[in-house]
Design an enzyme around this catalytic site. Structure first.
Site, short mmCIF file in Angstrom:
data_model
loop_
_atom_site.label_atom_id
_atom_site.label_comp_id
_atom_site.label_asym_id
_atom_site.label_seq_id
_atom_site.Cartn_x
_atom_site.Cartn_y
_atom_site.Cartn_z
N HIS A 1 -3.16 -14.14 1.03
CA HIS A 1 -4.69 -13.20 0.63
C HIS A 1 -5.35 -14.02 -0.82
O HIS A 1 -4.71 -14.41 -1.61
CB HIS A 1 -4.47 -11.65 0.33
CG HIS A 1 -4.04 -10.85 1.50
ND1 HIS A 1 -2.53 -10.69 1.77
CD2 HIS A 1 -4.66 -10.73 2.55
CE1 HIS A 1 -2.70 -9.81 2.70
NE2 HIS A 1 -3.85 -9.99 3.39
N LEU A 2 -6.56 -13.92 -0.54
CA LEU A 2 -7.35 -14.75 -1.55
C LEU A 2 -7.03 -14.32 -3.29
O LEU A 2 -6.50 -15.16 -3.71
CB LEU A 2 -8.80 -14.57 -1.20
CG LEU A 2 -9.86 -15.11 -2.43
CD1 LEU A 2 -9.84 -16.70 -2.30
CD2 LEU A 2 -11.23 -14.49 -2.12
N LYS B 1 -3.11 -2.86 16.38
CA LYS B 1 -3.93 -1.58 15.89
C LYS B 1 -4.60 -1.00 16.60
O LYS B 1 -4.45 0.46 16.79
CB LYS B 1 -4.35 -2.08 14.56
CG LYS B 1 -3.67 -2.67 13.25
CD LYS B 1 -2.87 -1.64 12.81
CE LYS B 1 -1.76 -2.16 11.60
NZ LYS B 1 -0.80 -1.24 11.50
N SER C 1 -6.72 -1.28 10.64
CA SER C 1 -7.54 -2.19 10.07
C SER C 1 -8.78 -2.68 10.28
O SER C 1 -9.15 -2.32 11.69
CB SER C 1 -6.60 -3.26 10.14
OG SER C 1 -7.25 -4.52 9.90
N ILE D 1 0.83 -1.36 -0.06
CA ILE D 1 -0.15 0.01 0.07
C ILE D 1 0.85 1.37 -0.01
O ILE D 1 0.55 2.24 -0.72
CB ILE D 1 -0.98 -0.03 1.10
CG1 ILE D 1 -1.84 -1.37 1.04
CG2 ILE D 1 -1.93 1.27 1.17
CD1 ILE D 1 -2.64 -1.63 2.23
N TYR E 1 -2.79 -9.27 15.57
CA TYR E 1 -2.69 -8.09 14.80
C TYR E 1 -3.80 -7.02 14.94
O TYR E 1 -3.19 -5.78 15.33
CB TYR E 1 -2.70 -8.82 13.39
CG TYR E 1 -2.74 -7.58 12.31
CD1 TYR E 1 -1.62 -6.86 12.18
CD2 TYR E 1 -3.89 -7.44 11.71
CE1 TYR E 1 -1.74 -5.78 10.91
CE2 TYR E 1 -4.10 -6.69 10.62
CZ TYR E 1 -2.97 -5.65 10.46
OH TYR E 1 -3.10 -4.77 9.46
N PHE F 1 -11.76 -21.46 2.06
CA PHE F 1 -11.85 -21.87 3.53
C PHE F 1 -13.22 -21.71 3.94
O PHE F 1 -13.61 -20.57 4.21
CB PHE F 1 -10.69 -21.01 4.22
CG PHE F 1 -9.19 -21.19 3.59
CD1 PHE F 1 -8.87 -22.63 3.51
CD2 PHE F 1 -8.29 -20.13 3.81
CE1 PHE F 1 -7.38 -22.58 3.04
CE2 PHE F 1 -7.21 -20.09 3.24
CZ PHE F 1 -6.58 -21.48 2.77
N ASP G 1 12.37 2.57 5.24
CA ASP G 1 11.84 1.06 5.12
C ASP G 1 13.05 0.32 5.73
O ASP G 1 14.20 0.58 5.27
CB ASP G 1 11.30 0.72 3.78
CG ASP G 1 10.60 -0.33 3.64
OD1 ASP G 1 9.21 -0.27 3.17
OD2 ASP G 1 10.79 -1.40 4.26
N ALA H 1 4.63 -1.94 9.42
CA ALA H 1 4.06 -2.87 10.46
C ALA H 1 3.82 -4.28 10.09
O ALA H 1 4.32 -4.45 8.75
CB ALA H 1 2.65 -2.43 10.72
N1 UFG Z 1 -9.72 -17.35 1.63
C1 UFG Z 1 -9.89 -18.69 0.76
N2 UFG Z 1 -8.93 -19.02 0.20
C2 UFG Z 1 -7.75 -18.59 0.14
C3 UFG Z 1 -7.43 -17.36 0.80
C4 UFG Z 1 -8.49 -16.78 1.66
O1 UFG Z 1 -11.08 -19.03 0.79
O2 UFG Z 1 -6.71 -19.19 -0.19
C5 UFG Z 1 -10.78 -16.71 2.21
C6 UFG Z 1 -10.32 -16.41 3.85
O3 UFG Z 1 -10.77 -17.51 4.35
C7 UFG Z 1 -11.55 -15.15 3.81
C8 UFG Z 1 -11.50 -14.54 2.52
O4 UFG Z 1 -10.84 -15.38 1.62
O5 UFG Z 1 -12.74 -15.57 3.93
C9 UFG Z 1 -10.37 -13.24 2.40
O6 UFG Z 1 -9.22 -13.73 2.75
P1 UFG Z 1 -7.78 -12.78 2.77
O7 UFG Z 1 -6.74 -13.71 3.43
O8 UFG Z 1 -7.63 -12.12 1.34
O9 UFG Z 1 -8.16 -11.54 3.71
P2 UFG Z 1 -8.77 -11.50 5.26
O10 UFG Z 1 -10.19 -11.03 5.14
O11 UFG Z 1 -8.42 -12.35 5.98
O12 UFG Z 1 -7.58 -10.42 5.78
C10 UFG Z 1 -7.95 -8.95 5.53
C11 UFG Z 1 -6.55 -8.20 5.80
C12 UFG Z 1 -6.02 -8.19 7.10
C13 UFG Z 1 -7.00 -7.87 8.20
C14 UFG Z 1 -8.21 -8.53 8.14
C15 UFG Z 1 -9.19 -8.21 9.10
O13 UFG Z 1 -6.12 -8.57 4.54
O14 UFG Z 1 -4.86 -7.47 6.99
O15 UFG Z 1 -8.83 -8.59 6.81
O16 UFG Z 1 -10.20 -9.54 9.32
F1 UFG Z 1 -6.45 -8.45 9.22
#
Ligand code: UFG
Length: 338
Positions: free
Chosen positions: A196-197, A152, A124, A12, A148, A215, A31, A82
Protein backbone atom coordinates in the site's frame (compact mmCIF):
# COMPACT_ATOMS: atom_id res chain seq x y z
CA UNK A 1 -22.28 -8.32 24.97
CA UNK A 2 -19.64 -10.82 23.88
CA UNK A 3 -18.19 -10.41 20.43
CA UNK A 4 -16.11 -12.88 18.45
CA UNK A 5 -13.59 -11.20 16.14
CA UNK A 6 -11.98 -13.33 13.44
CA UNK A 7 -8.66 -11.98 12.20
CA UNK A 8 -8.48 -9.74 15.27
CA UNK A 9 -4.67 -9.73 15.19
CA UNK A 10 -4.66 -8.02 11.80
CA UNK A 11 -4.46 -4.32 10.94
CA UNK A 12 -8.14 -3.32 10.96
CA UNK A 13 -9.07 -6.08 13.42
CA UNK A 14 -6.69 -4.90 16.15
CA UNK A 15 -7.89 -1.28 15.87
CA UNK A 16 -11.51 -2.45 16.04
CA UNK A 17 -10.82 -4.40 19.24
CA UNK A 18 -9.81 -1.16 20.96
CA UNK A 19 -13.09 0.46 19.83
CA UNK A 20 -15.10 -2.55 20.99
CA UNK A 21 -13.49 -2.59 24.44
CA UNK A 22 -13.90 1.20 24.73
CA UNK A 23 -17.61 0.69 24.00
CA UNK A 24 -18.05 -1.91 26.75
CA UNK A 25 -18.02 -5.06 24.61
CA UNK A 26 -16.23 -8.17 25.78
CA UNK A 27 -13.97 -9.44 22.99
CA UNK A 28 -12.76 -12.91 22.02
CA UNK A 29 -10.30 -13.11 19.13
CA UNK A 30 -9.62 -16.03 16.83
CA UNK A 31 -6.72 -15.79 14.40
CA UNK A 32 -4.55 -18.38 12.67
CA UNK A 33 -1.68 -15.86 12.61
CA UNK A 34 -0.93 -16.40 8.92
CA UNK A 35 -0.63 -12.62 8.68
CA UNK A 36 -1.81 -11.27 12.06
CA UNK A 37 0.52 -10.31 14.91
CA UNK A 38 0.17 -11.57 18.48
CA UNK A 39 2.14 -8.43 19.47
CA UNK A 40 -0.86 -6.34 18.35
CA UNK A 41 -3.18 -8.20 20.72
CA UNK A 42 -0.65 -7.97 23.55
CA UNK A 43 -0.29 -4.22 22.96
CA UNK A 44 -4.08 -3.75 23.01
CA UNK A 45 -4.40 -5.82 26.23
CA UNK A 46 -1.75 -3.65 27.87
CA UNK A 47 -3.28 -0.39 26.60
CA UNK A 48 -6.78 -1.34 27.78
CA UNK A 49 -5.43 -2.92 30.99
CA UNK A 50 -7.62 -5.90 30.14
CA UNK A 51 -6.58 -9.33 28.90
CA UNK A 52 -8.01 -9.91 25.43
CA UNK A 53 -8.97 -13.58 25.02
CA UNK A 54 -7.20 -14.91 21.96
CA UNK A 55 -7.21 -18.35 20.32
CA UNK A 56 -4.76 -19.51 17.68
CA UNK A 57 -7.37 -21.23 15.53
CA UNK A 58 -8.66 -21.03 11.99
CA UNK A 59 -12.21 -19.69 11.62
CA UNK A 60 -13.14 -22.84 9.67
CA UNK A 61 -12.17 -25.15 12.55
CA UNK A 62 -15.79 -25.66 13.58
CA UNK A 63 -15.13 -28.28 16.30
CA UNK A 64 -12.87 -25.89 18.19
CA UNK A 65 -15.18 -22.93 17.51
CA UNK A 66 -18.15 -24.70 19.09
CA UNK A 67 -16.34 -24.81 22.43
CA UNK A 68 -15.17 -21.18 22.17
CA UNK A 69 -18.62 -19.83 21.31
CA UNK A 70 -20.24 -21.72 24.20
CA UNK A 71 -17.54 -20.81 26.69
CA UNK A 72 -17.72 -17.08 25.90
CA UNK A 73 -21.47 -16.91 25.25
CA UNK A 74 -20.93 -15.10 21.93
CA UNK A 75 -23.72 -12.71 20.75
CA UNK A 76 -22.17 -11.21 17.64
CA UNK A 77 -19.33 -11.65 15.16
CA UNK A 78 -17.03 -9.38 13.16
CA UNK A 79 -15.39 -11.34 10.37
CA UNK A 80 -12.08 -9.81 9.24
CA UNK A 81 -10.11 -12.98 8.58
CA UNK A 82 -9.34 -13.14 4.85
CA UNK A 83 -6.50 -13.02 2.37
CA UNK A 84 -6.40 -9.52 0.91
CA UNK A 85 -3.58 -9.09 -1.61
CA UNK A 86 -5.03 -8.26 -5.01
CA UNK A 87 -1.94 -9.39 -6.98
CA UNK A 88 -1.64 -12.66 -5.08
CA UNK A 89 -5.34 -13.35 -5.66
CA UNK A 90 -4.75 -13.24 -9.42
CA UNK A 91 -1.78 -15.65 -9.15
CA UNK A 92 -3.50 -18.09 -6.80
CA UNK A 93 -7.30 -17.91 -7.13
CA UNK A 94 -7.81 -21.27 -5.41
CA UNK A 95 -6.10 -20.01 -2.27
CA UNK A 96 -8.45 -16.98 -2.24
CA UNK A 97 -11.68 -18.84 -3.01
CA UNK A 98 -10.83 -21.56 -0.47
CA UNK A 99 -10.11 -19.16 2.38
CA UNK A 100 -12.35 -16.18 1.65
CA UNK A 101 -15.35 -18.07 0.26
CA UNK A 102 -15.34 -21.83 1.00
CA UNK A 103 -14.24 -21.47 4.62
CA UNK A 104 -16.58 -18.51 5.14
CA UNK A 105 -19.49 -20.68 3.98
CA UNK A 106 -18.61 -23.24 6.68
CA UNK A 107 -18.26 -20.47 9.22
CA UNK A 108 -21.63 -18.90 8.35
CA UNK A 109 -23.32 -22.30 8.44
CA UNK A 110 -21.89 -22.78 11.92
CA UNK A 111 -23.12 -19.35 13.07
CA UNK A 112 -26.59 -20.08 11.77
CA UNK A 113 -26.67 -23.44 13.58
CA UNK A 114 -25.43 -21.75 16.76
CA UNK A 115 -28.16 -19.11 16.56
CA UNK A 116 -25.65 -16.24 16.31
CA UNK A 117 -27.48 -13.69 14.24
CA UNK A 118 -25.44 -10.48 14.33
CA UNK A 119 -22.68 -10.41 11.76
CA UNK A 120 -20.42 -7.65 10.42
CA UNK A 121 -18.45 -8.49 7.30
CA UNK A 122 -15.25 -6.91 5.91
CA UNK A 123 -15.98 -6.23 2.29
CA UNK A 124 -14.11 -4.00 -0.12
CA UNK A 125 -14.42 -1.32 -2.78
CA UNK A 126 -12.83 -4.02 -4.95
CA UNK A 127 -16.39 -5.34 -5.55
CA UNK A 128 -17.02 -2.33 -7.86
CA UNK A 129 -14.09 -2.84 -10.22
CA UNK A 130 -13.83 0.14 -12.55
CA UNK A 131 -16.83 2.30 -11.66
CA UNK A 132 -19.01 4.06 -14.23
CA UNK A 133 -19.03 7.20 -12.07
CA UNK A 134 -17.58 8.71 -8.89
CA UNK A 135 -18.47 9.08 -6.07
CA UNK A 136 -19.60 5.46 -6.07
CA UNK A 137 -22.80 4.64 -4.20
CA UNK A 138 -23.98 1.23 -3.08
CA UNK A 139 -26.36 0.85 -6.02
CA UNK A 140 -23.45 1.04 -8.49
CA UNK A 141 -22.90 -2.01 -10.66
CA UNK A 142 -20.69 -4.68 -9.06
CA UNK A 143 -18.03 -5.74 -11.50
CA UNK A 144 -14.85 -6.85 -9.70
CA UNK A 145 -11.76 -6.97 -11.88
CA UNK A 146 -9.69 -9.17 -9.60
CA UNK A 147 -10.17 -12.45 -7.76
CA UNK A 148 -9.97 -10.77 -4.35
CA UNK A 149 -12.96 -8.56 -5.23
CA UNK A 150 -14.88 -11.55 -6.64
CA UNK A 151 -14.45 -13.46 -3.37
CA UNK A 152 -15.88 -10.50 -1.43
CA UNK A 153 -18.80 -10.27 -3.83
CA UNK A 154 -19.45 -14.02 -3.49
CA UNK A 155 -19.79 -13.72 0.30
CA UNK A 156 -22.01 -10.64 -0.07
CA UNK A 157 -24.27 -12.67 -2.36
CA UNK A 158 -24.47 -15.48 0.19
CA UNK A 159 -25.26 -13.01 2.99
CA UNK A 160 -28.03 -11.53 0.87
CA UNK A 161 -29.52 -15.01 0.44
CA UNK A 162 -29.16 -15.83 4.14
CA UNK A 163 -30.84 -12.57 5.05
CA UNK A 164 -33.81 -13.33 2.85
CA UNK A 165 -34.11 -17.04 3.66
CA UNK A 166 -33.27 -17.20 7.36
CA UNK A 167 -33.65 -13.62 8.56
CA UNK A 168 -29.87 -13.62 9.22
CA UNK A 169 -28.86 -10.08 10.30
CA UNK A 170 -25.65 -8.72 8.80
CA UNK A 171 -23.88 -5.59 7.71
CA UNK A 172 -21.30 -5.69 4.97
CA UNK A 173 -18.79 -2.82 5.01
CA UNK A 174 -17.11 -1.99 1.71
CA UNK A 175 -13.81 -0.36 2.70
CA UNK A 176 -12.11 2.10 0.43
CA UNK A 177 -8.44 2.80 1.31
CA UNK A 178 -7.80 2.07 4.98
CA UNK A 179 -4.73 3.89 6.32
CA UNK A 180 -3.27 5.48 9.47
CA UNK A 181 -2.59 4.08 12.93
CA UNK A 182 -4.02 4.29 16.43
CA UNK A 183 -3.45 7.63 18.17
CA UNK A 184 -1.62 5.91 21.05
CA UNK A 185 1.07 4.73 18.61
CA UNK A 186 0.89 1.19 20.04
CA UNK A 187 -0.56 -0.52 16.96
CA UNK A 188 -0.34 0.20 13.25
CA UNK A 189 0.03 -1.29 9.79
CA UNK A 190 2.45 -4.19 9.33
CA UNK A 191 1.75 -6.15 6.15
CA UNK A 192 4.35 -8.50 4.75
CA UNK A 193 4.88 -7.74 1.97
CA UNK A 194 3.69 -4.13 2.16
CA UNK A 195 2.08 -3.01 -1.10
CA UNK A 196 0.00 0.00 0.00
CA UNK A 197 1.07 3.52 -0.90
CA UNK A 198 1.12 5.31 2.48
CA UNK A 199 2.93 2.66 4.58
CA UNK A 200 5.38 1.91 1.75
CA UNK A 201 6.47 5.52 1.46
CA UNK A 202 6.58 6.12 5.21
CA UNK A 203 8.67 2.99 5.73
CA UNK A 204 11.10 4.26 3.13
CA UNK A 205 11.33 7.63 4.91
CA UNK A 206 11.75 5.94 8.29
CA UNK A 207 14.60 3.87 6.80
CA UNK A 208 16.28 7.07 5.53
CA UNK A 209 15.77 6.18 1.85
CA UNK A 210 13.02 8.75 1.14
CA UNK A 211 11.96 6.91 -2.00
CA UNK A 212 8.55 6.73 -3.66
CA UNK A 213 7.48 5.00 -6.85
CA UNK A 214 4.37 6.31 -8.62
CA UNK A 215 2.50 3.70 -10.63
CA UNK A 216 1.19 5.58 -13.66
CA UNK A 217 1.11 9.31 -14.42
CA UNK A 218 -1.14 9.20 -17.47
CA UNK A 219 -4.51 8.78 -15.74
CA UNK A 220 -7.34 11.21 -16.56
CA UNK A 221 -6.94 13.08 -13.25
CA UNK A 222 -5.71 16.60 -12.29
CA UNK A 223 -2.05 15.50 -12.13
CA UNK A 224 -2.17 12.23 -14.07
CA UNK A 225 -1.86 9.98 -10.99
CA UNK A 226 -4.57 7.69 -9.58
CA UNK A 227 -7.07 9.04 -7.07
CA UNK A 228 -8.21 7.12 -3.97
CA UNK A 229 -10.45 7.78 -0.98
CA UNK A 230 -8.39 7.26 2.19
CA UNK A 231 -10.15 6.54 5.48
CA UNK A 232 -8.49 6.44 8.91
CA UNK A 233 -8.38 2.95 10.38
CA UNK A 234 -9.90 4.30 13.62
CA UNK A 235 -12.87 5.68 11.68
CA UNK A 236 -13.25 2.23 10.12
CA UNK A 237 -13.01 0.63 13.57
CA UNK A 238 -15.72 2.97 14.86
CA UNK A 239 -17.98 2.05 11.94
CA UNK A 240 -17.75 -1.66 12.88
CA UNK A 241 -18.84 -0.91 16.43
CA UNK A 242 -21.65 1.33 15.18
CA UNK A 243 -22.85 -1.45 12.84
CA UNK A 244 -22.78 -4.07 15.55
CA UNK A 245 -24.61 -1.84 18.03
CA UNK A 246 -27.28 -1.12 15.43
CA UNK A 247 -27.78 -4.84 14.68
CA UNK A 248 -27.89 -5.83 18.34
CA UNK A 249 -29.71 -2.91 19.94
CA UNK A 250 -32.18 -1.71 17.31
CA UNK A 251 -35.11 -4.13 17.27
CA UNK A 252 -36.06 -2.87 13.81
CA UNK A 253 -32.54 -3.10 12.38
CA UNK A 254 -32.17 -4.27 8.81
CA UNK A 255 -29.28 -6.00 7.10
CA UNK A 256 -27.37 -3.83 4.67
CA UNK A 257 -24.33 -3.05 2.61
CA UNK A 258 -22.44 0.21 3.21
CA UNK A 259 -19.49 2.02 1.68
CA UNK A 260 -16.81 3.25 4.03
CA UNK A 261 -14.87 6.13 2.59
CA UNK A 262 -14.84 9.90 3.16
CA UNK A 263 -16.03 11.09 -0.26
CA UNK A 264 -12.69 12.87 -0.74
CA UNK A 265 -10.21 11.87 -3.39
CA UNK A 266 -6.42 12.32 -3.22
CA UNK A 267 -4.03 11.51 -6.03
CA UNK A 268 -0.80 9.62 -5.47
CA UNK A 269 1.12 12.90 -5.87
CA UNK A 270 -1.23 14.66 -3.40
CA UNK A 271 -0.36 11.96 -0.87
CA UNK A 272 3.37 12.24 -1.53
CA UNK A 273 3.28 16.04 -1.10
CA UNK A 274 1.39 15.69 2.18
CA UNK A 275 3.93 13.07 3.27
CA UNK A 276 6.80 15.48 2.58
CA UNK A 277 5.02 18.17 4.59
CA UNK A 278 4.41 15.86 7.59
CA UNK A 279 7.78 14.09 7.69
CA UNK A 280 9.79 17.15 6.68
CA UNK A 281 11.68 14.98 4.16
CA UNK A 282 11.97 15.60 0.43
CA UNK A 283 11.03 12.46 -1.49
CA UNK A 284 12.93 11.05 -4.47
CA UNK A 285 9.98 10.32 -6.73
CA UNK A 286 10.29 7.77 -9.51
CA UNK A 287 7.59 7.29 -12.13
CA UNK A 288 6.78 3.75 -13.26
CA UNK A 289 4.08 2.26 -15.49
CA UNK A 290 0.50 1.69 -14.31
CA UNK A 291 -0.05 -1.25 -11.95
CA UNK A 292 -2.28 -3.82 -13.57
CA UNK A 293 -5.91 -3.66 -12.45
CA UNK A 294 -5.71 -0.17 -10.90
CA UNK A 295 -8.78 1.99 -11.63
CA UNK A 296 -8.07 5.71 -12.25
CA UNK A 297 -10.43 7.03 -9.57
CA UNK A 298 -12.19 5.37 -6.62
CA UNK A 299 -14.14 7.71 -4.37
CA UNK A 300 -16.96 6.56 -2.08
CA UNK A 301 -20.30 8.13 -1.50
CA UNK A 302 -20.85 7.56 2.23
CA UNK A 303 -24.34 9.12 2.27
CA UNK A 304 -26.02 5.78 3.04
CA UNK A 305 -24.09 4.92 6.21
CA UNK A 306 -24.31 8.55 7.32
CA UNK A 307 -28.08 8.65 6.87
CA UNK A 308 -29.00 5.17 8.08
CA UNK A 309 -26.45 4.54 10.87
CA UNK A 310 -25.36 8.10 11.69
CA UNK A 311 -21.72 7.47 10.76
CA UNK A 312 -19.39 10.48 10.58
CA UNK A 313 -15.66 10.24 9.98
CA UNK A 314 -13.43 12.18 12.37
CA UNK A 315 -9.98 12.11 10.81
CA UNK A 316 -8.49 14.08 7.90
CA UNK A 317 -5.84 12.99 5.42
CA UNK A 318 -3.31 14.90 7.57
CA UNK A 319 -4.35 12.88 10.65
CA UNK A 320 -4.05 9.68 8.63
CA UNK A 321 -0.50 10.36 7.45
CA UNK A 322 0.68 11.82 10.81
CA UNK A 323 -0.62 8.85 12.81
CA UNK A 324 0.92 6.39 10.33
CA UNK A 325 4.21 8.33 10.49
CA UNK A 326 4.12 8.16 14.29
CA UNK A 327 3.78 4.37 14.03
CA UNK A 328 6.37 3.74 11.30
CA UNK A 329 9.00 6.11 12.65
CA UNK A 330 8.83 4.34 16.01
CA UNK A 331 8.53 0.78 14.63
CA UNK A 332 11.07 0.49 11.86
CA UNK A 333 10.48 -3.26 11.64
CA UNK A 334 6.79 -3.18 12.44
CA UNK A 335 5.93 -5.49 15.32
CA UNK A 336 9.40 -7.03 15.36
CA UNK A 337 11.27 -5.16 18.08
CA UNK A 338 13.88 -2.78 16.68
N1 UFG B 1 0.67 3.24 -5.61
C1 UFG B 1 1.81 3.84 -6.10
N2 UFG B 1 2.99 3.45 -5.59
C2 UFG B 1 3.11 2.50 -4.62
C3 UFG B 1 1.94 1.87 -4.13
C4 UFG B 1 0.73 2.27 -4.65
O1 UFG B 1 1.75 4.70 -6.98
O2 UFG B 1 4.24 2.21 -4.20
C5 UFG B 1 -0.63 3.68 -6.13
C6 UFG B 1 -1.47 2.56 -6.67
O3 UFG B 1 -1.13 2.26 -7.99
C7 UFG B 1 -2.87 3.15 -6.48
C8 UFG B 1 -2.75 4.00 -5.22
O4 UFG B 1 -1.35 4.24 -5.07
O5 UFG B 1 -3.20 3.96 -7.56
C9 UFG B 1 -3.27 3.32 -3.98
O6 UFG B 1 -2.70 2.02 -3.93
P1 UFG B 1 -2.78 1.08 -2.66
O7 UFG B 1 -2.01 -0.17 -2.99
O8 UFG B 1 -2.37 1.83 -1.44
O9 UFG B 1 -4.32 0.77 -2.52
P2 UFG B 1 -5.36 0.18 -3.60
O10 UFG B 1 -6.23 1.32 -3.99
O11 UFG B 1 -4.69 -0.57 -4.67
O12 UFG B 1 -6.09 -0.93 -2.73
C10 UFG B 1 -7.23 -0.69 -1.99
C11 UFG B 1 -7.34 -1.72 -0.88
C12 UFG B 1 -7.53 -3.11 -1.47
C13 UFG B 1 -8.73 -3.09 -2.39
C14 UFG B 1 -8.56 -2.02 -3.45
C15 UFG B 1 -9.82 -1.91 -4.29
O13 UFG B 1 -6.19 -1.70 -0.08
O14 UFG B 1 -7.77 -4.02 -0.42
O15 UFG B 1 -8.35 -0.76 -2.84
O16 UFG B 1 -9.53 -1.29 -5.48
F1 UFG B 1 -8.86 -4.28 -3.01
Amino acid sequence: MNILVTGGAGYIGSHTIISLVDNGFSVTVIDNFCSGHIEAINAVSKYENKKIKVYNVDFSDINVLEGIVKKHDINGVIHFAAHSLVGESMDDPLKYYKNNVAKTILFLEFLKKSGINHFVFSSSAAVYGIPDKNPIDETSRLNPINVYGSTKQAVENLLDGMGRAYGFKYISLRYFNAAGAHKSGIIGEDHRPETHLIPKVLKSVAAGKNKAVVFGNDYPTHDGTAIRDYIHVDDLAGAHVLSLKYLIEDKKSKSGVYNLGCEKGYSVLDILRKTEEITGKKLKIEFAGRREGDPAILVASYEKIKKELGFEFKYSIGDIISSAWNWHSNHLNGYIAT
